[in-house]
Design a protein around this motif. Structure first.
Motif, PDB file in Angstrom:
ATOM      1  N   GLU A 242      69.976  56.842  80.571  1.00 53.95           N
ATOM      2  CA  GLU A 242      70.541  55.519  80.862  1.00 53.95           C
ATOM      3  C   GLU A 242      70.750  54.778  79.547  1.00 53.95           C
ATOM      4  N   LEU A 262      67.299  63.064  89.192  1.00 56.88           N
ATOM      5  CA  LEU A 262      66.457  62.224  90.035  1.00 56.88           C
ATOM      6  C   LEU A 262      65.141  62.929  90.343  1.00 56.88           C
ATOM      7  N   ILE A 273      67.195  53.592  91.158  1.00 54.23           N
ATOM      8  CA  ILE A 273      67.786  54.370  90.055  1.00 54.23           C
ATOM      9  C   ILE A 273      69.295  54.455  90.243  1.00 54.23           C
ATOM     10  N   ARG A 276      71.044  51.228  89.422  1.00 54.36           N
ATOM     11  CA  ARG A 276      71.249  51.006  87.982  1.00 54.36           C
ATOM     12  C   ARG A 276      72.447  51.795  87.482  1.00 54.36           C
TER      13      ARG A 276
END
Length: 286
Positions: A242, A262, A273, A276
């Motif tokens: 990220e 994940l 998650i 985002r």
């Protein structure tokens, strides 16, 4: 090729289930969902996990990827559905060719077949595969499957895979067949992908292939030297961070897909998650 974004997760019996996950991925604007596989993990544990340390429990808790992806296909309309990776050396190529063609047709041409030769010798031995010749078997399986997918009458005669003339349907919706993405140690996987694949998924953690800045020029050179157009072959980076700077750099270097890894967890951990990433992806594409 423009850069797309996907999610990869071990589809375990104790995590968010494939239908809910697939819907969440599609609703948040991601482009694809990938499931890996292990049929089982022998308790002898002779083979060392390439990730180092103790083997995480998700390795022996996964759903069959084609069953999970079939459920995901029925719950979505847009996202690509991939194996990341399918251990073809533990599967019969005739049955696997039918599974892939069936899933590709049912999903409307959305299958991406990620493949690998595997690392767990005792696991593949339980399927009758010899560890030392697994990559030869994998190549012959994919070559045979392509024959099945693209011809009305087909036969294949290799050192390991061998069958006489036969007929089988359905054929895949994608023509000539779903893309075959080869995963593994960078240079070895690259050679295999260039020979019989449509792209590469380099496992940096086990190869030292490093960042995209390091391996992309090498990849392009290897493909060109072998007579293949590097622009026609995809590059998938797993475990995308990220980090807007890194993601934009990978985009500019020509990485085709970036997948977020994940954890095999419940929805209350997974959905934040994905939320985002839903905000981050438009910034990368800007």
């Amino acid at each position: 090729m423009s850069t797309t974004f996907g999610a990869m997760m071990f589809p375990t019996d104790y995590a968010i289930q494939p239908i809910e996950l697939a819907r969440a991925v599609e609703e948040r604007g991601l482009d694809s969902l990938y499931f890996p596989e292990h049929t089982h993990i022998p308790t002898s544990r002779r083979s060392s996990w390439p990730g180092g340390g103790d083997l995480p429990e998700e390795y022996w808790h996964t759903h069959d990827p084609f069953v999970a992806l079939g459920a995901a296909a029925a719950a979505t309309t847009r996202i690509k559905l991939g194996t990341g990776v399918c251990l073809v050396i533990e599967r019969d190529p005739i049955v696997l060719a039918k599974e892939c063609a069936s899933l590709d047709m049912i999903s409307g041409g959305r299958l991406v077949l990620g493949i690998g030769g595997g690392w767990n010798a005792e696991e593949m031995e339980d399927h009758g595969t010899v560890y030392e010749t697994r990559t030869l078997k994998m190549r012959e399986q994919i070559e045979a499957m392509k024959e099945i997918w693209t011809k009305d009458k087909t036969e294949y005669h290799g050192e390991i895979v061998d069958f006489p003339s036969m007929m089988t349907w359905p054929k895949p919706t994608q023509k000539p067949h779903p893309p075959v993405i080869v995963g593994g140690a960078f240079r070895l996987a690259a050679r295999r992908a260039i020979r019989y694949g449509d792209g590469i998924l380099p496992f940096a953690a086990s190869t030292g292939s490093g960042s995209a800045e390091e391996f992309m020029p090498v990849w392009r050179r290897m493909a060109a030297e072998a007579g293949r157009d590097p622009q026609s072959l995809s590059v998938t980076v797993g475990g995308a961070p990220e980090d807007l700077v890194v993601l934009r750099r990978n985009r500019d270097l020509g990485v085709t897909r970036m997948n977020v890894r994940l954890p095999p967890a419940k929805a209350d951990e997974i959905l934040p998650i994905l939320d985002r990433w839903a905000k981050l992806i438009p910034e990368v594409r800007a």
